[in-house]
Design an enzyme around this catalytic site. Sequence first.
Site, PDB file in Angstrom:
ATOM      1  CG  ASP A  93       5.945 -41.554  -4.558  1.00 30.42           C
ATOM      2  OD1 ASP A  93       6.943 -41.602  -5.300  1.00 30.42           O
ATOM      3  OD2 ASP A  93       5.952 -41.011  -3.430  1.00 30.42           O
ATOM      4  CG  HIS A 232      12.084 -40.252  -5.418  1.00 33.54           C
ATOM      5  ND1 HIS A 232      10.920 -40.859  -5.004  1.00 33.54           N
ATOM      6  CD2 HIS A 232      12.142 -40.399  -6.760  1.00 33.54           C
ATOM      7  CE1 HIS A 232      10.319 -41.363  -6.069  1.00 33.54           C
ATOM      8  NE2 HIS A 232      11.030 -41.105  -7.146  1.00 33.54           N
ATOM      9  N   GLY A 233      12.939 -37.439  -2.350  1.00 31.61           N
ATOM     10  CA  GLY A 233      13.504 -36.985  -1.074  1.00 31.61           C
ATOM     11  C   GLY A 233      13.960 -35.546  -1.127  1.00 31.61           C
ATOM     12  CB  SER A 235      11.135 -32.334   2.026  1.00 31.31           C
ATOM     13  OG  SER A 235       9.825 -32.595   1.543  1.00 31.31           O
ATOM     14  CG  ASN A 275       9.171 -37.348  -6.157  1.00 26.68           C
ATOM     15  OD1 ASN A 275       8.895 -36.843  -7.240  1.00 26.68           O
ATOM     16  ND2 ASN A 275       9.206 -38.652  -5.963  1.00 26.68           N
ATOM     17  CB  ILE A 276       7.890 -31.633  -2.287  1.00 33.92           C
ATOM     18  CG1 ILE A 276       9.161 -31.104  -2.967  1.00 33.92           C
ATOM     19  CG2 ILE A 276       7.670 -30.945  -0.937  1.00 33.92           C
ATOM     20  CD1 ILE A 276       9.097 -29.639  -3.373  1.00 33.92           C
TER      21      ILE A 276
HETATM   22  P1  13P Z   1      10.453 -36.073   1.002  1.00 30.68           P
HETATM   23  O1  13P Z   1      10.311 -37.015   2.142  1.00 30.68           O
HETATM   24  O2  13P Z   1      11.804 -35.405   1.010  1.00 30.68           O
HETATM   25  O3  13P Z   1       9.361 -35.084   0.897  1.00 30.68           O
HETATM   26  O4  13P Z   1      10.422 -36.952  -0.352  1.00 30.68           O
HETATM   27  C1  13P Z   1       9.196 -37.382  -0.895  1.00 30.68           C
HETATM   28  C2  13P Z   1       9.377 -38.391  -1.965  1.00 30.68           C
HETATM   29  O5  13P Z   1      10.443 -38.643  -2.485  1.00 30.68           O
HETATM   30  C3  13P Z   1       8.159 -39.091  -2.424  1.00 30.68           C
HETATM   31  O6  13P Z   1       8.459 -40.103  -3.326  1.00 30.68           O
HETATM   32  O1  G3H Z   2       8.561 -41.508  -0.694  1.00 26.38           O
HETATM   33  C1  G3H Z   2       7.678 -41.673   0.140  1.00 26.38           C
HETATM   34  C2  G3H Z   2       6.582 -40.698   0.253  1.00 26.38           C
HETATM   35  O2  G3H Z   2       6.937 -39.633   1.094  1.00 26.38           O
HETATM   36  C3  G3H Z   2       5.325 -41.377   0.672  1.00 26.38           C
HETATM   37  O3  G3H Z   2       5.375 -41.727   2.008  1.00 26.38           O
HETATM   38  O4  G3H Z   2       4.796 -44.157   2.082  1.00 26.38           O
HETATM   39  O5  G3H Z   2       4.454 -42.648   4.073  1.00 26.38           O
HETATM   40  O6  G3H Z   2       2.971 -42.444   2.057  1.00 26.38           O
HETATM   41  P1  G3H Z   2       4.329 -42.828   2.592  1.00 26.38           P
HETATM   42 ZN    ZN Z   3      10.335 -41.068  -3.018  1.00 26.27          ZN
END
Ligand code: 13P
Ligand code: G3H
Ligand code: ZN
Length: 330
Positions: A93, A232-233, A235, A275-276
């Site tokens: 990721d 992404h993002g 949640s 992505n969550i």
């Molecule tokens: P959230 O912070 O919304 O869960 O997004 C996660 C993400 O995009 C990981 O790449």
């Molecule tokens: O997009 C980011 C993910 O939520 C991963 O977060 O870099 O804190 O592991 P992290």
């Molecule tokens: Zn992300």
Amino acid sequence: MTHYKELGLVNSRELFQKAMKGGYAIPAFNFNNLEQLQAIIGACVETKSPVILQVSSGARKYANQSLLKHLAHGAVDYAKELGYAIPIVLHLDHGDTFELCKSCIEFGFSSVMIDGSHHSYENNVALTKQVVAYAHEHDVTVEGELGVLAGIEDEVSSEVSHYTKPEEVEDFVKKTGVDSLAISIGTSHGANKFKPDQCTRSEDGVLIPPPLRFDILTEVEKRIPGFPIVLHGASSVPIELVKIINANGGKLKDAVGIPEEQLRMASASAVCKINIDSDGRLAMTAAIRKTLTDNPGEFDPRKYLAPARDQLKALYSHKIINVLGSADKA
Ligand code: 13P
Ligand code: G3H
Ligand code: ZN
């Protein structure tokens, strides 16, 4: 070099083709530890969903790359043991350099993201193309990104979002050869996705965020029809979890996410991967805080990690069944 096929993993190509045709999205859940992995695999086997296990560079530093690799390998056997061999992708990721992507590919990852979204368009194209050339030699799939997500909680995000410019996507996909494309349509990382002044408030004081830019998504789909898009993002930052955390000593202020009905709509479109991460963090933290408040004498980590794992598994099953639509697609 360990090739991902030796670990029993798959790349994302066929999963995305099926998701595109079927109008659903593959869950991409981040993991850093055993309990998160157990919850992810447990939920995906029970719902018969394919899954993308995501490792950020932060996760790699936290958990150690060798341990993560063997955990992912173990996940393949664990799924079989639970009764159903779901397809499992191990994905980097937000890879930010060619070297990091190469190292992950050599370590057994079946998919990598090269996030060149902070670079100029030309440099993003050049970096992404370099990663694709190496990855495809090993039959590893690559996710690129155009547009920048806002977010304040992690290393990979910016203070402000820059929506994807639909007029760039066709050229980017053609020049780089990426297998999927992450776009920016108003989602962002973390549990505070919008500032309160960007939101309206419901009668009971709950923040209501501005809607996602589905017009941009539609325009992107028109320009690259049938091409897998990634969000992404994504949640939703469930208010019930935030309340449990705050009722048990937490201090999460103005937390707000993406409403699930909008993610359901996105899943039915060209969005093939969602992505969550943050919702999982909230579920775990809520369960741990509550268990320790209710049982202040408890000091066996299994006694608070087991309820955290149960809460996580329930959250993942809910996402798969009610939001992404990937149940029974494995
Ligand atoms: P959230 O912070 O919304 O869960 O997004 C996660 C993400 O995009 C990981 O790449
Ligand atoms: O997009 C980011 C993910 O939520 C991963 O977060 O870099 O804190 O592991 P992290
Ligand atoms: Zn992300």
